[in-house]
Design a protein around this motif. Sequence first.
Motif, mmCIF file in Angstrom:
data_model
loop_
_atom_site.group_PDB
_atom_site.id
_atom_site.type_symbol
_atom_site.label_atom_id
_atom_site.label_comp_id
_atom_site.label_asym_id
_atom_site.label_seq_id
_atom_site.Cartn_x
_atom_site.Cartn_y
_atom_site.Cartn_z
ATOM 1 N N LYS A 98 31.752 31.575 25.897
ATOM 2 C CA LYS A 98 31.275 32.725 26.656
ATOM 3 C C LYS A 98 29.767 32.896 26.509
ATOM 4 O O LYS A 98 29.069 33.159 27.479
ATOM 5 C CB LYS A 98 32.023 33.967 26.171
ATOM 6 N N PRO A 154 43.514 42.587 37.287
ATOM 7 C CA PRO A 154 44.371 42.840 38.453
ATOM 8 C C PRO A 154 44.875 41.573 39.129
ATOM 9 O O PRO A 154 46.034 41.498 39.496
ATOM 10 C CB PRO A 154 43.469 43.644 39.392
ATOM 11 N N ASP A 155 44.014 40.558 39.311
ATOM 12 C CA ASP A 155 44.549 39.345 39.920
ATOM 13 C C ASP A 155 44.018 38.076 39.257
ATOM 14 O O ASP A 155 43.690 37.104 39.914
ATOM 15 C CB ASP A 155 44.355 39.314 41.444
ATOM 16 N N GLY A 156 43.953 38.123 37.931
ATOM 17 C CA GLY A 156 43.668 36.912 37.188
ATOM 18 C C GLY A 156 42.253 36.414 37.390
ATOM 19 O O GLY A 156 41.343 37.176 37.705
ATOM 20 N N CYS A 157 42.067 35.104 37.213
ATOM 21 C CA CYS A 157 40.737 34.522 37.355
ATOM 22 C C CYS A 157 40.885 33.068 37.781
ATOM 23 O O CYS A 157 41.990 32.591 38.013
ATOM 24 C CB CYS A 157 39.964 34.623 36.037
ATOM 25 N N ASP A 158 39.763 32.369 37.846
ATOM 26 C CA ASP A 158 39.796 30.981 38.304
ATOM 27 C C ASP A 158 40.442 30.051 37.283
ATOM 28 O O ASP A 158 40.650 28.881 37.570
ATOM 29 C CB ASP A 158 38.368 30.509 38.607
ATOM 30 N N LYS A 159 40.715 30.552 36.055
ATOM 31 C CA LYS A 159 41.395 29.714 35.076
ATOM 32 C C LYS A 159 42.914 29.871 35.185
ATOM 33 O O LYS A 159 43.649 28.896 35.173
ATOM 34 C CB LYS A 159 40.968 30.088 33.653
ATOM 35 N N ARG A 202 44.865 31.573 37.606
ATOM 36 C CA ARG A 202 45.594 31.535 38.885
ATOM 37 C C ARG A 202 45.991 30.127 39.294
ATOM 38 O O ARG A 202 47.143 29.887 39.673
ATOM 39 C CB ARG A 202 44.805 32.245 39.985
ATOM 40 N N ARG A 239 44.921 30.454 47.965
ATOM 41 C CA ARG A 239 43.856 31.270 47.373
ATOM 42 C C ARG A 239 43.835 31.106 45.847
ATOM 43 O O ARG A 239 42.946 31.602 45.179
ATOM 44 C CB ARG A 239 44.051 32.746 47.752
ATOM 45 N N ILE A 299 38.448 24.963 45.195
ATOM 46 C CA ILE A 299 38.040 24.558 46.529
ATOM 47 C C ILE A 299 38.529 23.167 46.936
ATOM 48 O O ILE A 299 39.002 22.972 48.047
ATOM 49 C CB ILE A 299 36.503 24.680 46.695
ATOM 50 N N ARG A 354 41.952 23.286 48.006
ATOM 51 C CA ARG A 354 42.138 24.172 49.157
ATOM 52 C C ARG A 354 41.644 23.485 50.417
ATOM 53 O O ARG A 354 42.245 23.582 51.478
ATOM 54 C CB ARG A 354 41.384 25.473 48.904
ATOM 55 N N ILE A 362 34.237 18.758 47.141
ATOM 56 C CA ILE A 362 32.948 19.385 47.447
ATOM 57 C C ILE A 362 31.848 18.614 46.713
ATOM 58 O O ILE A 362 32.054 18.101 45.619
ATOM 59 C CB ILE A 362 32.950 20.878 47.051
ATOM 60 N N LEU A 382 36.455 30.965 44.241
ATOM 61 C CA LEU A 382 37.754 31.606 44.069
ATOM 62 C C LEU A 382 37.505 33.072 43.733
ATOM 63 O O LEU A 382 36.715 33.392 42.849
ATOM 64 C CB LEU A 382 38.531 30.899 42.959
ATOM 65 N N HIS A 408 38.486 36.836 42.435
ATOM 66 C CA HIS A 408 39.407 37.515 41.524
ATOM 67 C C HIS A 408 38.796 38.849 41.164
ATOM 68 O O HIS A 408 37.614 38.929 40.850
ATOM 69 C CB HIS A 408 39.672 36.675 40.273
#
Lengths: 809, 102
Positions: free
Chosen positions: A451, A523-528, A530, A550, A554, A557, A562, B56, B58
Amino acid sequence: MSKPRLVMVGNGMAGVRTLEELLKIAPNLYDVTVFGAEPHPNYNRILLSPVLAGEMTIRDIILNDHDWYEGNGIRLHLGNAVTRIDRVQRRVIATDGTEAPYDRLLLATGSNPFILPIPGNDLPGVISYRDIKDTDEMIETAKRYRHAVVIGGGLLGLEAANGLRLRGMDVTVVHVAPWLLERQLDETAGKMLQKSLEDRGLKFLLQKQTEMLIAGESGRVAAVRFKDGMQIAADLVVMAVGIRPNTALAEAAGIYCNRGIVVNDTMQTYDPKVYAVGECVAHRGTVYGLVAPLFEQGKVAANHLANFGIGRYAGSVTSTKLKVTGIDLFSAGNFTGGSDTEEIVLNDAAGGVYKKLVIKDNKLVGGVLYGDTADGPWYFQLLRDGQDIHEIRDHLLFGQAHVGDVGHQGHSKAAAMADGAEVCGCNGVSKGTIVKAIKEHGLFTLDGIRKYTKASSSCGSCTGLCEQILSATIGGAYTPAASNKKPVCACTDHSHQEVRDTIREHRLVRIADIMHFMEWKTPDGCDKCRPALNYYLISTWPKEAKDDPRSRLINERAHANIQKDGTYSVVPRMWGGLTTPDELRRIADVAEKYQVPTIKVTGGQRIDLLGIKKKDLIDVWRDLDMPSGHAYGKSIRTVKTCVGLEHCRFGTQLAMSMGVKLEKMLFDMYAPHKVKLAVSGCPRNCAEAGIKDVGVIGVDSGYEIYVGGNGGIKTEVAQFFAKVKNDEEVMEYTGAFLQLYREEGFYLERTCHYLARVGLDYAKSKVVEDEENRKALHGRLLDALKDAKDPWKERIAGVERQEYEPLSV
Amino acid sequence: MAEWKMICRVEDVPRLGSRVVKSAAGDIAVFRTSTDEVFALRDACPHKGGPLSQGLVHGTQVTCPLHGWRLHLDSGEAVAPDVGCARRYSSKVEGGAVFLEI
Ligand code: SRM
Ligand SMILES: Cc1cc2nc3c(=O)[nH]c(=O)nc-3n(C[C@H](O)[C@H](O)[C@H](O)COP(=O)(O)OP(=O)(O)OC[C@H]3O[C@@H](n4cnc5c(N)ncnc54)[C@H](O)[C@@H]3O)c2cc1C
Ligand code: SF4
Ligand code: FES
C-alpha cells in the motif's frame, strides 16, 4: 440514543491495534475512552531496540499520535493508570480520581518486567527494559558511566546489551543457562551467536547466578556479586530476565486469572462484558510475548466488539528474530526435536552459517537459522501451512529459490542489499524506500508495504525479498499468514478457500450475493476481488452463473491486449502453431487495410498484430476470420508443438496432431490463471514441454505427461505426472488435471503455485490413481466447454457492442 | 465557455462500467456506479496516460487498466500512496439523460 461506552485500560500495542481493527469495521459504534499509564501516545515498543542502538529516534516510533485519537473521537487519559474496576456499577477509577463508566471494558495492560528478588534490586542505576522511560535512562547513563551489566541473555537482554555497547559502554551479559537464547536456539547456534557478539565487543558470563547488587559510595549501584563469589563493576544493571503478565488490576476486581487474565476464544474474560488482549492474557494456557499473536487476538476481539461474532482465536505459532543489525538469526516452532522427529542440519562454522530443520511426519515443525535467514519466512509459512514436504525434502535446506527471481540483479538476500538497490523492478522501489516506509508508518504486513510503496504489488517476483526486509526490520513481529488463510483483498477478511467453499456450499451464483452473504466491507468490491469472484462463480456453476463483463479487467472484457498507448493487439489462434497460405494472406490483408504498425511472431508460435484501435477490433476480427487466440485471458493460451513424427526423423509420436486435438478440446477454457501446453514428438523436446502447465512428450511406447511447469517470472520445471499409452489418455489425463486446477485453484495461481500448495501427490491421487474420479473430472470439463463460443464471433454478431463504440458530443 | 451538453441515456453506460466520449477537448471517460451516480474524468491517467475509460469501476473509484492506480471518481485525485489528478468534468443526470459540462 447514546452510543454504548467502551473503555480501554492500557494504551499499548495490543490494545490500540484492537481499536484500529474495531474502527475499521464499525467506525461509529462506541464512545471510546482510553487510559494509559505512560505519558506517551501509542508507540511501537519493539522498535525501542533500534532507538537504543541509535538507529532511530522516539519520534520515529510513534504509531498513533494525538491527532489520531482526536480524529476518531477517542477520549485519551495519558499518564493516568486505572487503579480500580468496579464491576457492579460498571466503571473504572484512575489514579487522579477520574471515573469512566463502561458498557464494554477492554483490558490491555501488557506485562511487567520481572525483577530478581535479590538484595540491592531497588538501588538507583538498576532498571528493566520495557518502555520509553527505561530507554531514555539507558541513553543518559551511557553518556556518563562506563560499566553496564545486563542480566539475562534472552532476546531483550541481547538487544539492550548491543545498544549500550553501541553507545560506548563496557557491557557484560550475565546468563544462567549454558548458552544464549536457550529458549530460541540450540547450543550450536547459541555459541555462534555468542562468538559474533563477542567480536562486537560484548562480554559474557554464562551459567552465573547473581547473588546481590552492591551500592557504591554515592548510593548508586557499583557492583554485581555472583553466588560463586566473583564480583564485577556495574554502574548500570539492566534486568532482562523475563516478564510477568500484568494481572493485578483484573485480579483485584475478581476476574479469574491464572498465568494471565484467562480468556476464551473470543477474547472474553469470565465476565463477558470484559475483554482482554495482549501480553496480560492467558489463552488456552498460553501467554504470548510477541506482537504477532497479540495482533491476531486484537482482530478477534474487535470482531466481537463490533457484534459480528464470527472470529475465533485459536492460538498462534510464533517465530523470533533478533534485532541486532548485522546478525541474522531466526527460529520458529519446536527446534529441539524429540525421539519422534528427524533433523536436517547444515553447519558451516567457518562461513558462519548454521541451519537446522526439524521434521515430524513429513512436516516441518521447527527450525533454527543462523547467519543466513533469507528463507526464514518461507520455512515459517511451510510450518504454519502444515504442508507435506517430503517431495521437496532433498532440497529443503537450500531454501526457496523463489526469493529474488529474475529482475533483481541476481540479489537473493535482503540483508546484503544496499539501501539504493532496486527491490521491485516493476515499480522502481529501492530497499531504502521500503525500510523507510516500514519505520515511518509502523508497517507490520506485506500488504502495508504494497500500500505505501507499491513494491510487490505488480508481478510479485519481489515478494520474498520484501518479506525478508520486513522481518529484518521488525523482527518476529512479522509472521506471514498461512497461505490458505490470506484474505482475498482489503475488501474482506475471508480467504480464497473460504470464498470458494461458501460459493459451493450455499449455492451462490451472483457476485452481489457472495458479497452480501460474506459481509464484504466495500459496496462492490475492487479490481482484485471482483475478477476472482467472477471466476469462482463461472468455474463452480458453469451453467447457472452468468459471466459479468464488468468484473473482468480490460483485456478479458475487450478480448484483446491493451497496449501502453491505449491501442490493442490481436493474436488469432493458430491451432498447435500451424497455419495455411490462406490464413497468412488474410493476416497480410488485414495488416494493410487497418495500417497495423507492427506484426510480430510471438513466443507462443503464432502471429501478433499490434497497435490496433479499439473501434477497429471487431472489423479486424471479421476480416481475419480466425478464432480468438485468447492471448488476453486467464484461460487456455497456446499449445506449442514441434514437427513430430509427421516430419522429423527422430519423431516417435504425431506431436502436431496431438497438440491440435488438445487445443481444440480446451478452446475457450477459463482458469485461475493462464494455461499453456506443449507437445514434443520425442525427448529432445523441441516444444519446451518442460516449462509448461502441461507438457506432453512422445516416447516410443506412448506419452509422458508433465505438469506444473512455468517459464515466466520464476522458471519452474514441470514435474512428471503420468505415463500413458495413447492420444485418448493424453486428453483424459490432461483434461482431468486442468479441471482439478480449475475447480480448486485460487485466482491468479498458476498450476505451479497450485501444486506447491496442495502437493503433486494430491493431484496424482485425484487424477492418476483414481480412474473414476479422473473420468468424472474430464467429463465435467467437457461439459463446461460443451457450448464454448468464440468470443470474437459473438462480438461480430453484436454482443457487448457498447464496449467498442465511443460516444460523441 | 463551458456549457451542459447531453451525451447519452444513463442506460447507455453500463452499471459499474464506463464509456468514452470523443469531444473537441479530447477524450472524456464517463462512469456509472452501482448506485447510478455518473462521473466524468479526462480519459488519461495521471500516471502514464492510461485510458481510464478502460478501467474497472468499484465504489466511487476506478482502477486504471495499465498499472492499477486507483482514482477517486468525484475528484479525479489518485488514491494514496499515489499522487496525481485527472481532470474532472461536472456531470448530472436529468430525466434519464446524462449531461456533461464541457
Ligand atoms: C506477445 C507475447 C510476447 C511476444 O511478443 O512473444 C507476450 C506478451 C505479453 N505477456 Fe507474456 N507474452 C508472450 C509469451 C509469453 C511466454 C512464452 C510462451 O508462452 O511460450 C511466457 C513465459 C511462459 C509462461 O507463461 O510460463 C510469458 C510470460 C508472461 C508472464 C509471467 C507469467 C508467470 O506466471 O510468471 C506475464 C504476466 C502475467 O501473466 O501475469 C505475461 C504477460 C504478458 C502481457 C499479456 C502483459 C499484459 O498483461 O498486457 C503481454 C502483452 C503485451 C502486449 O502489449 O500485447 N507474460 N509470456 C507472447 C504471446 C504468446 C502468445 O502467442 O500468446
Ligand atoms: C525492547 C523491546 C523489544 C521488543 N522486540 C520485539 C520484537 O522484535 N518482536 C516482537 O514480536 N515483540 C517484541 N517485543 C515485545 C512486544 O513489544 C510486546 O509483546 C507488546 O508490546 C505487548 O503489547 P501489549 O499491548 O500487550 O502490552 P504493552 O505494549 O506493554 O502495553 C500495555 C500498556 O498498558 C499500560 N498499563 C498497564 N497497566 C495499566 C493501568 N492499570 N492503567 C493504564 N495503563 C496501564 C502500560 O503502561 C503499557 O503502556 C519487544 C519488547 C521490548 C520491551
Ligand atoms: S511482452 Fe512480456 S516480457 Fe515483454 S515487456 Fe511485456 S510483459 Fe514484459
Ligand atoms: S497509466 Fe494509469 S496506472 Fe499507469
